[in-house]
Motif scaffolding. Sequence first.
Motif, PDB file in Angstrom:
ATOM      1  N   ILE A 199       0.859  -1.178   0.000  1.00 58.72           N
ATOM      2  CA  ILE A 199       0.000   0.000   0.000  1.00 58.72           C
ATOM      3  C   ILE A 199       0.897   1.230   0.000  1.00 58.72           C
ATOM      4  CG2 ILE A 199      -1.845   1.235   1.199  1.00 58.72           C
ATOM      5  CD1 ILE A 199      -2.535  -1.459   2.574  1.00 58.72           C
ATOM      6  N   GLY A 200       0.987   1.900  -1.146  1.00 55.87           N
ATOM      7  CA  GLY A 200       1.838   3.069  -1.258  1.00 55.87           C
ATOM      8  C   GLY A 200       2.611   3.069  -2.563  1.00 55.87           C
ATOM      9  N   GLY A 201       3.583   3.993  -2.662  1.00 54.55           N
ATOM     10  CA  GLY A 201       4.381   4.134  -3.868  1.00 54.55           C
ATOM     11  C   GLY A 201       5.792   3.614  -3.691  1.00 54.55           C
ATOM     12  N   ARG A 202       6.769   4.533  -3.764  1.00 52.58           N
ATOM     13  CA  ARG A 202       8.173   4.129  -3.635  1.00 52.58           C
ATOM     14  C   ARG A 202       8.430   3.468  -2.293  1.00 52.58           C
ATOM     15  NH1 ARG A 202      13.266   5.848  -1.832  1.00 52.58           N
ATOM     16  NH2 ARG A 202      12.443   7.685  -0.798  1.00 52.58           N
ATOM     17  N   THR A 203       7.903   4.047  -1.240  1.00 54.33           N
ATOM     18  CA  THR A 203       7.939   3.419   0.076  1.00 54.33           C
ATOM     19  C   THR A 203       6.512   3.029   0.435  1.00 54.33           C
ATOM     20  OG1 THR A 203       9.874   4.680   0.789  1.00 54.33           O
ATOM     21  CG2 THR A 203       8.503   3.717   2.513  1.00 54.33           C
ATOM     22  N   ALA A 204       6.290   1.744   0.661  1.00 48.58           N
ATOM     23  CA  ALA A 204       4.924   1.253   0.837  1.00 48.58           C
ATOM     24  C   ALA A 204       4.807   0.377   2.077  1.00 48.58           C
ATOM     25  CB  ALA A 204       4.494   0.452  -0.396  1.00 48.58           C
ATOM     26  N   LEU A 205       3.625   0.409   2.666  1.00 50.51           N
ATOM     27  CA  LEU A 205       3.290  -0.527   3.725  1.00 50.51           C
ATOM     28  C   LEU A 205       3.175  -1.918   3.106  1.00 50.51           C
ATOM     29  CD1 LEU A 205       2.318  -1.014   6.704  1.00 50.51           C
ATOM     30  CD2 LEU A 205      -0.005  -0.679   5.824  1.00 50.51           C
ATOM     31  N   MET A 206       3.771  -2.917   3.747  1.00 42.78           N
ATOM     32  CA  MET A 206       3.779  -4.285   3.214  1.00 42.78           C
ATOM     33  C   MET A 206       3.085  -5.228   4.187  1.00 42.78           C
ATOM     34  SD  MET A 206       7.126  -6.580   2.137  1.00 42.78           S
ATOM     35  CE  MET A 206       7.786  -6.603   3.843  1.00 42.78           C
ATOM     36  N   LEU A 207       2.097  -5.969   3.686  1.00 40.77           N
ATOM     37  CA  LEU A 207       1.393  -6.978   4.461  1.00 40.77           C
ATOM     38  C   LEU A 207       1.764  -8.348   3.913  1.00 40.77           C
ATOM     39  CD1 LEU A 207      -2.122  -5.256   4.553  1.00 40.77           C
ATOM     40  CD2 LEU A 207      -0.284  -5.084   6.251  1.00 40.77           C
ATOM     41  N   VAL A 208       2.206  -9.255   4.792  1.00 40.91           N
ATOM     42  CA  VAL A 208       2.734 -10.548   4.364  1.00 40.91           C
ATOM     43  C   VAL A 208       1.923 -11.673   4.991  1.00 40.91           C
ATOM     44  CG1 VAL A 208       4.790 -12.017   4.249  1.00 40.91           C
ATOM     45  CG2 VAL A 208       5.043  -9.526   4.299  1.00 40.91           C
ATOM     46  N   GLY A 209       1.612 -12.687   4.190  1.00 39.73           N
ATOM     47  CA  GLY A 209       0.966 -13.890   4.692  1.00 39.73           C
ATOM     48  C   GLY A 209       1.710 -15.120   4.193  1.00 39.73           C
ATOM     49  N   ASP A 210       2.400 -15.813   5.088  1.00 37.34           N
ATOM     50  CA  ASP A 210       3.132 -17.038   4.742  1.00 37.34           C
ATOM     51  C   ASP A 210       2.505 -18.223   5.473  1.00 37.34           C
ATOM     52  OD1 ASP A 210       4.849 -15.570   3.205  1.00 37.34           O
ATOM     53  OD2 ASP A 210       6.561 -15.703   4.562  1.00 37.34           O
ATOM     54  N   ILE A 211       2.184 -19.277   4.729  1.00 42.56           N
ATOM     55  CA  ILE A 211       1.649 -20.479   5.345  1.00 42.56           C
ATOM     56  C   ILE A 211       2.108 -21.688   4.542  1.00 42.56           C
ATOM     57  CG2 ILE A 211      -0.536 -20.296   4.067  1.00 42.56           C
ATOM     58  CD1 ILE A 211      -1.896 -21.551   6.551  1.00 42.56           C
ATOM     59  N   GLY A 212       2.497 -22.747   5.259  1.00 36.14           N
ATOM     60  CA  GLY A 212       2.975 -23.932   4.569  1.00 36.14           C
ATOM     61  C   GLY A 212       3.253 -25.076   5.527  1.00 36.14           C
ATOM     62  N   LEU A 231       2.497 -27.774  10.403  1.00 33.40           N
ATOM     63  CA  LEU A 231       2.108 -26.453   9.927  1.00 33.40           C
ATOM     64  C   LEU A 231       3.162 -25.386  10.251  1.00 33.40           C
ATOM     65  CD1 LEU A 231      -0.198 -24.626   8.742  1.00 33.40           C
ATOM     66  CD2 LEU A 231      -0.975 -24.357  11.112  1.00 33.40           C
ATOM     67  N   TYR A 232       3.377 -24.505   9.282  1.00 34.60           N
ATOM     68  CA  TYR A 232       4.271 -23.350   9.448  1.00 34.60           C
ATOM     69  C   TYR A 232       3.495 -22.104   9.058  1.00 34.60           C
ATOM     70  CZ  TYR A 232       7.870 -19.952   8.013  1.00 34.60           C
ATOM     71  OH  TYR A 232       8.629 -18.819   7.840  1.00 34.60           O
ATOM     72  N   ILE A 233       3.471 -21.094   9.927  1.00 30.69           N
ATOM     73  CA  ILE A 233       2.813 -19.826   9.611  1.00 30.69           C
ATOM     74  C   ILE A 233       3.728 -18.669   9.998  1.00 30.69           C
ATOM     75  CG2 ILE A 233       0.447 -20.696   9.779  1.00 30.69           C
ATOM     76  CD1 ILE A 233       0.295 -19.482  12.579  1.00 30.69           C
ATOM     77  N   ASN A 234       3.671 -17.594   9.194  1.00 33.99           N
ATOM     78  CA  ASN A 234       4.509 -16.419   9.475  1.00 33.99           C
ATOM     79  C   ASN A 234       3.873 -15.156   8.873  1.00 33.99           C
ATOM     80  OD1 ASN A 234       7.950 -15.418   8.736  1.00 33.99           O
ATOM     81  ND2 ASN A 234       6.573 -14.759  10.336  1.00 33.99           N
ATOM     82  N   PRO A 235       2.749 -14.697   9.443  1.00 35.98           N
ATOM     83  CA  PRO A 235       2.190 -13.417   8.996  1.00 35.98           C
ATOM     84  C   PRO A 235       3.053 -12.271   9.505  1.00 35.98           C
ATOM     85  CG  PRO A 235       0.955 -14.230  10.870  1.00 35.98           C
ATOM     86  CD  PRO A 235       1.957 -15.304  10.519  1.00 35.98           C
ATOM     87  N   ALA A 236       3.102 -11.179   8.740  1.00 37.74           N
ATOM     88  CA  ALA A 236       3.971 -10.066   9.142  1.00 37.74           C
ATOM     89  C   ALA A 236       3.471  -8.764   8.533  1.00 37.74           C
ATOM     90  CB  ALA A 236       5.405 -10.339   8.710  1.00 37.74           C
TER      91      ALA A 236
END
Length: 201
Positions: A112-125, A144-149
């Motif tokens: 969310i944003g331009g050159r510098t942006a807010l980053m939402l991460v969803g990792d699951i495996g 199970l492995y999860i790593n939201p950030a």
Amino acid sequence: MLASLPTFVVQLKNVMKKVSFLLLFLAITANAIGQSFFTPPKRISGYVNISEFGYAPSIDGRAGAITVSTVNGYKPNDHFSAGLGVSYVRFSTGSTNIVNFMPIFADVRAYIGGRTALMLVGDIGYGLLLDKVKTSYTSSKGDLYINPAIGIRTYVAEKSALVLSVGYLSQYVLNRADYNGDRYNSSEHSDNVSVKLGFLF
């Protein structure tokens, strides 16, 4: 001396004109370079790689972890990416108590944003347990492995960016025990705060 004053004034005006043109040229050049260097990439879709290194201290004081991961994926635009990743996670509570995992996971990110942006991460495996943990009566395997950030992405070149994130990391383990012909299954998991720094290109 006074007779040469008009000549000096004319020369000074000429020098000031040249300096003004030079400053104008530098300003236009710097602006053009800044626009091409710092705006979001022209290639808004295509292949993307995200490689990260991090540390995950334990929330409950059990075991901290070192993490190294790489994700290969696709971004349809500059605000979303999805891919598959593989990671190495090394949990440790000392030099002799070490457990290693290799999570294989889906990685989904929103920006969310331009050159510098807010980053939402969803990792699951699924985290593969790399160490053989087995006795005559018990055995363990990964689960199970999860790593939201949440974090930031900031471009440092036209198609390359630094990424920094803070999140929650949890690796599950399935334990099985056989006693007197009866089988007992249990599950445990880690509770860690993940801090990762990486590079996107």
